[in-house]
Design an enzyme around this catalytic site. Structure first.
Site, PDB file in Angstrom:
ATOM      1  N   HIS A  46      -1.413   0.767 -14.447  1.00 40.08           N
ATOM      2  CA  HIS A  46      -2.462   1.910 -14.807  1.00 40.08           C
ATOM      3  C   HIS A  46      -1.916   1.735 -16.379  1.00 40.08           C
ATOM      4  O   HIS A  46      -0.959   1.582 -16.907  1.00 40.08           O
ATOM      5  CB  HIS A  46      -2.063   3.152 -14.198  1.00 40.08           C
ATOM      6  CG  HIS A  46      -3.288   3.963 -14.507  1.00 40.08           C
ATOM      7  ND1 HIS A  46      -3.146   4.683 -15.449  1.00 40.08           N
ATOM      8  CD2 HIS A  46      -4.181   4.426 -13.547  1.00 40.08           C
ATOM      9  CE1 HIS A  46      -4.126   5.520 -15.322  1.00 40.08           C
ATOM     10  NE2 HIS A  46      -4.905   5.209 -14.249  1.00 40.08           N
ATOM     11  N   ASP A  90      -6.188   2.868  -6.334  1.00 39.48           N
ATOM     12  CA  ASP A  90      -6.961   1.992  -5.613  1.00 39.48           C
ATOM     13  C   ASP A  90      -6.286   1.250  -4.488  1.00 39.48           C
ATOM     14  O   ASP A  90      -6.677   0.811  -3.559  1.00 39.48           O
ATOM     15  CB  ASP A  90      -7.608   0.886  -6.446  1.00 39.48           C
ATOM     16  CG  ASP A  90      -8.774   1.460  -7.325  1.00 39.48           C
ATOM     17  OD1 ASP A  90      -8.709   1.536  -8.614  1.00 39.48           O
ATOM     18  OD2 ASP A  90      -9.778   2.059  -6.826  1.00 39.48           O
TER      19      ASP A  90
HETATM   20  C1  SDX Z   1      -8.536   2.722 -12.121  1.00 36.66           C
HETATM   21  O1  SDX Z   1      -7.975   5.056 -16.372  1.00 36.66           O
HETATM   22  C2  SDX Z   1      -7.872   5.629 -15.233  1.00 36.66           C
HETATM   23  O2  SDX Z   1      -7.478   6.598 -15.211  1.00 36.66           O
HETATM   24  C3  SDX Z   1      -8.748   4.777 -14.326  1.00 36.66           C
HETATM   25  C4  SDX Z   1      -8.604   5.170 -12.558  1.00 36.66           C
HETATM   26  C5  SDX Z   1      -9.362   6.572 -12.611  1.00 36.66           C
HETATM   27  O3  SDX Z   1      -9.013   7.235 -11.575  1.00 36.66           O
HETATM   28  O4  SDX Z   1     -10.347   6.510 -13.113  1.00 36.66           O
HETATM   29  O5  SDX Z   1      -7.061   5.512 -12.483  1.00 36.66           O
HETATM   30  C6  SDX Z   1      -8.947   4.110 -11.542  1.00 36.66           C
HETATM   31  O6  SDX Z   1      -9.396   2.453 -12.541  1.00 36.66           O
HETATM   32  C7  SDX Z   1      -7.099   2.275 -11.666  1.00 36.66           C
HETATM   33  C8  SDX Z   1      -6.985   0.820 -11.965  1.00 36.66           C
HETATM   34  C9  SDX Z   1      -7.734  -0.108 -11.288  1.00 36.66           C
HETATM   35  N1  SDX Z   1      -7.683  -1.454 -11.645  1.00 36.66           N
HETATM   36  C10 SDX Z   1      -6.853  -2.658 -10.958  1.00 36.66           C
HETATM   37  O7  SDX Z   1      -6.002  -2.000 -10.049  1.00 36.66           O
HETATM   38  C11 SDX Z   1      -7.008  -3.746 -11.797  1.00 36.66           C
HETATM   39  C12 SDX Z   1      -5.506  -4.423 -11.826  1.00 36.66           C
HETATM   40  N2  SDX Z   1      -4.861  -3.529 -12.908  1.00 36.66           N
HETATM   41  C13 SDX Z   1      -4.753  -4.043 -14.127  1.00 36.66           C
HETATM   42  O8  SDX Z   1      -5.827  -5.212 -14.399  1.00 36.66           O
HETATM   43  C14 SDX Z   1      -4.202  -3.264 -15.281  1.00 36.66           C
HETATM   44  O9  SDX Z   1      -3.014  -2.704 -14.871  1.00 36.66           O
HETATM   45  C15 SDX Z   1      -5.084  -2.167 -15.701  1.00 36.66           C
HETATM   46  C16 SDX Z   1      -6.479  -2.453 -16.178  1.00 36.66           C
HETATM   47  C17 SDX Z   1      -5.353  -0.965 -14.802  1.00 36.66           C
HETATM   48  C18 SDX Z   1      -4.555  -1.414 -17.031  1.00 36.66           C
HETATM   49  O10 SDX Z   1      -4.168  -2.621 -17.809  1.00 36.66           O
HETATM   50  P1  SDX Z   1      -3.692  -2.284 -19.243  1.00 36.66           P
HETATM   51  O11 SDX Z   1      -3.221  -0.918 -19.604  1.00 36.66           O
HETATM   52  O12 SDX Z   1      -4.883  -3.007 -20.234  1.00 36.66           O
HETATM   53  O13 SDX Z   1      -2.385  -3.295 -19.132  1.00 36.66           O
HETATM   54  P2  SDX Z   1      -2.507  -4.827 -19.818  1.00 36.66           P
HETATM   55  O14 SDX Z   1      -3.549  -5.392 -18.923  1.00 36.66           O
HETATM   56  O15 SDX Z   1      -2.309  -4.843 -21.163  1.00 36.66           O
HETATM   57  O16 SDX Z   1      -0.814  -5.316 -18.933  1.00 36.66           O
HETATM   58  C19 SDX Z   1       0.314  -5.220 -19.663  1.00 36.66           C
HETATM   59  C20 SDX Z   1       1.121  -6.059 -18.898  1.00 36.66           C
HETATM   60  C21 SDX Z   1       0.524  -7.684 -18.920  1.00 36.66           C
HETATM   61  O17 SDX Z   1       1.654  -8.528 -18.984  1.00 36.66           O
HETATM   62  P3  SDX Z   1       1.615  -9.661 -20.066  1.00 36.66           P
HETATM   63  O18 SDX Z   1       0.277 -10.521 -20.103  1.00 36.66           O
HETATM   64  O19 SDX Z   1       1.690  -8.733 -21.408  1.00 36.66           O
HETATM   65  O20 SDX Z   1       2.810 -10.439 -19.884  1.00 36.66           O
HETATM   66  O21 SDX Z   1       1.355  -5.859 -17.657  1.00 36.66           O
HETATM   67  C22 SDX Z   1       0.737  -6.953 -16.772  1.00 36.66           C
HETATM   68  C23 SDX Z   1      -0.172  -7.636 -17.610  1.00 36.66           C
HETATM   69  O22 SDX Z   1      -0.337  -9.192 -17.236  1.00 36.66           O
HETATM   70  N3  SDX Z   1      -0.060  -5.994 -15.500  1.00 36.66           N
HETATM   71  C24 SDX Z   1      -0.485  -6.757 -14.638  1.00 36.66           C
HETATM   72  C25 SDX Z   1      -1.205  -6.046 -13.864  1.00 36.66           C
HETATM   73  N4  SDX Z   1      -1.324  -5.016 -14.469  1.00 36.66           N
HETATM   74  C26 SDX Z   1      -0.972  -5.224 -15.797  1.00 36.66           C
HETATM   75  N5  SDX Z   1       0.067  -8.024 -13.971  1.00 36.66           N
HETATM   76  C27 SDX Z   1      -0.578  -8.481 -12.732  1.00 36.66           C
HETATM   77  N6  SDX Z   1      -1.337  -7.445 -11.874  1.00 36.66           N
HETATM   78  C28 SDX Z   1      -1.533  -6.300 -12.469  1.00 36.66           C
HETATM   79  N7  SDX Z   1      -2.298  -5.472 -11.748  1.00 36.66           N
END
Ligand code: SDX
Length: 379
Positions: free
Chosen positions: A265, A316
């Site tokens: 998140h 989710d």
């Molecule tokens: C919702 O914003 C809200 O409030 C949204 C929500 C709401 O109620 O409206 O809460 C609902 O959208 C929840 C999120 C649902 N999405 C997912 O589950 C998709 C998977 N999650 C990610 O893609 C990610 O965690 C995000 C998009 C939710 C947040 O991403 P960020 O803040 O942009 O973080 P990032 O992509 O920069 O990741 C930081 C690090 C990275 O590692 P490095 O590449 O720097 O080594 O954490 C890793 C990422 O690779 N990482 C993940 C991951 N989430 C972050 N690695 C694997 N799986 C994941 N899910």
């Protein structure tokens, strides 16, 4: 007055940027708490219905009994879909993505609102009731038609959640099922400046109409990094198939540098506070419906992903086995999220409209400069 401030730092994705004030919701990333209009979600769960929470978000206070009765009457009055809208739905490719169909149908139903272009508080609150009520009916109708059945008309003598399950399945839900879906709606009703809500505010910020803001928000929620993660999480659980396959799936996902859907998140530094409630509901319903295997796989995955990458679940992850246990088709999961979030989107549209400033950030230009145009035959 044009801004004269040179951007000193680009925050990609507006990460960590406070883009405005809101009195609707506080998403406390450090304490992993969620507050709706001053009430902690942990105190609301089990005590208030989606009807009460949607009123709270829109009117800034929990309703008195008479206010709840009026609000509920409004929602019930708006449940039925206009025949013209239903006939458009039946003319569309019925197996399209339900979010694409919903995006289209909200645009169509807007055309049948005589106050479509009005931005008064009264007209927008009425539109909020109309959209909250009709979205549930539209989503159920979309699913019925995709399965080759006729849509089922809404009834007036049941709750928003119970009515949805009746229109989806053709029979009244158990109390447990209705309560579980109502709690799901409460938990997903609102979440601050998330991508889809901020999209709605950006559109409202131009003084465009309520429905245009809602349609834009639906388009944003449709993405797998946002609302479609629940559907992807369910597809993951199905792909894994059994608890003993979790570890190998996690290792392969890491090796392939792929994302775990339902994890991570932008704001919460720990477990999403909604997760524990959804987990409890998914566990209880899983046992009741003999669909507990999905919960077992999910629980094993939650442990394995945290151990492997320190990632926490988000809203989710356990929404997936919960909706699955309610017999909701996987392709409908994102549209279910939209049903719940209609209340939050509506509240933010109202708040933006009441104290508006056009949302228009700066960009740091990194393209070429001082190029000279040459005739086409010399390019
Ligand atoms: C919702 O914003 C809200 O409030 C949204 C929500 C709401 O109620 O409206 O809460 C609902 O959208 C929840 C999120 C649902 N999405 C997912 O589950 C998709 C998977 N999650 C990610 O893609 C990610 O965690 C995000 C998009 C939710 C947040 O991403 P960020 O803040 O942009 O973080 P990032 O992509 O920069 O990741 C930081 C690090 C990275 O590692 P490095 O590449 O720097 O080594 O954490 C890793 C990422 O690779 N990482 C993940 C991951 N989430 C972050 N690695 C694997 N799986 C994941 N899910």
């Amino acid at each position: 007055m044009a801004s004269t401030i040179e951007p000193i730092e680009v925050r990609k994705g507006l990460e960590g940027v406070i883009a405005g004030d809101t009195a609707i919701c506080h998403v406390d990333g450090e304490r992993c708490q969620l507050i709706y209009r001053g009430y902690n979600i942990d105190d609301l769960i089990g005590k208030v219905s989606y009807e009460e929470v949607s009123y709270l978000l829109l009117y800034a206070s929990l309703p008195k009994r008479s206010q709840l009765s009026d609000w509920t009457d409004q929602l019930v009055m708006h449940r039925a879909i206009e025949p013209e809208v239903l006939s458009v739905l039946k003319s569309l490719p019925v197996h399209s993505d339900p979010m694409a169909l919903l995006r289209t149908l909200i645009s169509v139903m807007a055309l049948y609102d005589p106050e479509e272009e009005s931005n008064t508080v009264e007209s927008n609150r009425r539109k909020a009731a109309r959209t909250i009520a009709k979205t549930a009916t539209l989503v159920a109708a979309i699913s019925r038609l995709a399965q080759g059945h006729e849509p089922i008309s809404p009834r007036a003598d049941n709750s928003h959640a119970a009515n949805f399950l009746l229109m989806l399945h053709g029979e009244p839900p158990s109390q447990e099922q209705a309560r579980a879906l109502d709690t799901y709606f409460v938990l997903l009703a609102e979440h601050g400046f998330n991508a889809s809500t901020f999209t709605a505010r950006t559109v409202s910020g131009t003084q465009s109409d309520f429905y245009s803001s809602i349609v834009a928000a639906i388009g944003s929620l449709k993405g797998p990094l946002h609302g479609a993660a629940g559907r992807k999480a369910m597809e993951t659980l199905i792909e894994i198939g059994s608890p003993d396959q979790v570890e190998s799936f996690v290792q392969k996902t890491l090796a392939d540098h792929k994302r775990f859907m339902g994890f991570g998140h932008r704001v919460y530094k720990g477990d999403d506070p909604r997760g524990k409630h959804l987990k409890a509901l998914a566990k209880g319903l899983g046992i009741e419906t003999e669909q507990g295997r999905w919960f077992t796989i999910a629980e094993r995955m939650q442990e394995a992903v945290f151990k492997a990458k320190g990632l926490h679940i988000n809203v989710d992850f356990y929404s997936a086995p919960l909706l699955q246990a309610l017999g909701i088709p996987t392709e409908l999961f994102t549209a279910m999220f939209a049903c719940a979030r209609m209340a939050g989107w509506s509240a933010h549209i109202l708040e933006q409209t009441l104290d508006n400033r056009l949302i228009r950030p700066l960009a740091r230009y990194v393209g070429p400069r001082e190029l000279r145009v040459v005739p086409i035959d010399q390019r």
